[in-house]
Enzyme design. Structure first.
Site, mmCIF file in Angstrom:
data_model
loop_
_atom_site.group_PDB
_atom_site.id
_atom_site.type_symbol
_atom_site.label_atom_id
_atom_site.label_comp_id
_atom_site.label_asym_id
_atom_site.label_seq_id
_atom_site.Cartn_x
_atom_site.Cartn_y
_atom_site.Cartn_z
ATOM 1 N N VAL A 45 15.115 -141.909 110.640
ATOM 2 C CA VAL A 45 15.186 -141.279 110.275
ATOM 3 C C VAL A 45 13.426 -142.899 108.765
ATOM 4 O O VAL A 45 12.767 -141.942 108.170
ATOM 5 C CB VAL A 45 16.668 -142.081 108.893
ATOM 6 C CG1 VAL A 45 15.795 -141.847 107.108
ATOM 7 C CG2 VAL A 45 17.470 -140.524 109.292
ATOM 8 N N CYS A 46 13.379 -143.503 109.815
ATOM 9 C CA CYS A 46 12.757 -144.686 108.890
ATOM 10 C C CYS A 46 11.589 -143.767 110.063
ATOM 11 O O CYS A 46 10.645 -143.731 108.999
ATOM 12 C CB CYS A 46 13.123 -145.840 109.482
ATOM 13 S SG CYS A 46 15.068 -146.913 108.793
ATOM 14 N N ASP A 47 11.716 -143.868 110.657
ATOM 15 C CA ASP A 47 10.221 -142.882 111.464
ATOM 16 C C ASP A 47 9.868 -141.717 110.436
ATOM 17 O O ASP A 47 8.653 -142.146 109.847
ATOM 18 C CB ASP A 47 10.561 -142.463 112.571
ATOM 19 C CG ASP A 47 10.476 -143.563 113.645
ATOM 20 O OD1 ASP A 47 10.625 -144.946 113.514
ATOM 21 O OD2 ASP A 47 10.727 -143.423 115.173
ATOM 22 N N VAL A 62 8.229 -143.068 106.969
ATOM 23 C CA VAL A 62 7.142 -143.473 106.638
ATOM 24 C C VAL A 62 5.845 -142.569 107.137
ATOM 25 O O VAL A 62 4.596 -142.997 106.611
ATOM 26 C CB VAL A 62 6.727 -144.984 107.997
ATOM 27 C CG1 VAL A 62 7.682 -146.279 107.130
ATOM 28 C CG2 VAL A 62 6.858 -144.722 109.309
#
Length: 168
Positions: free
Chosen positions: A56-58, A61
């Site tokens: 999810v962080c990928d 960003v």
């Protein structure tokens, strides 16, 4: 439940729309000091991420990077914050060719200041990560938008962020 009560209290007291964004100084992946006060005169999106190189962080960003030109036209800068080391953040930034700094809160002081720490993250005893959150401040450092994920697996509403930036 206790964490949620603490977060609700903390958010209601300090990090609400109309309050000053709390200042901090963190290192970017080149060991430079970065603070919200560096962006006076510009709108600022502060994105707290649980961890670099997580699904999810990928996605988050990449979504922010995909909109960086639009955000720039709105006189806005982005900073992302993880509890990862500057070395991990450097590789994370390089992999996704990010045009904004990813800051290292390795001692977890900023996530504590913002009330975002999640202890024993991912079932790892003793490991504290940040909950996912977005704060948007105006040119004077006043919070105009605050969003904290109900759980770290939920992405922010990117259109909502852009609409808020357009309206301030």
């Amino acid at each position: 439940l206790l964490y949620k009560l603490y977060l609700d209290f903390y958010m209601s007291e300090k990090l609400i729309v109309g309050s000053q964004i709390p200042n901090f100084t963190l290192k970017d992946s080149d060991k430079n000091d970065v603070s919200p006060s560096n962006f006076k005169g510009k709108k600022l999106v502060v994105a707290f991420l649980p961890g670099a190189f997580t699904g999810v962080c990928d996605k988050e960003v990449c979504a922010l990077q995909d909109n960086i030109d639009n955000l720039s036209k709105l006189n806005a800068n982005i900073v992302a914050i993880t509890v990862d080391s500057i070395f991990v953040n450097k590789e994370f930034s390089k992999k996704y060719n990010l045009g904004f700094p990813v800051l290292s809160d390795y001692d977890r002081k900023v996530i504590e200041l913002y009330g975002l720490g999640i202890e024993n993250f991912a079932g790892l005893p003793g490991y504290t990560a940040s909950n996912r959150a977005i704060y948007v401040s105006d040119e004077n450092g006043v919070i105009q938008y605050a969003w904290v994920a109900p759980n770290p697996g939920v992405e922010p509403n990117y259109n909502e962020i852009q609409n808020k930036l357009s309206s301030i």
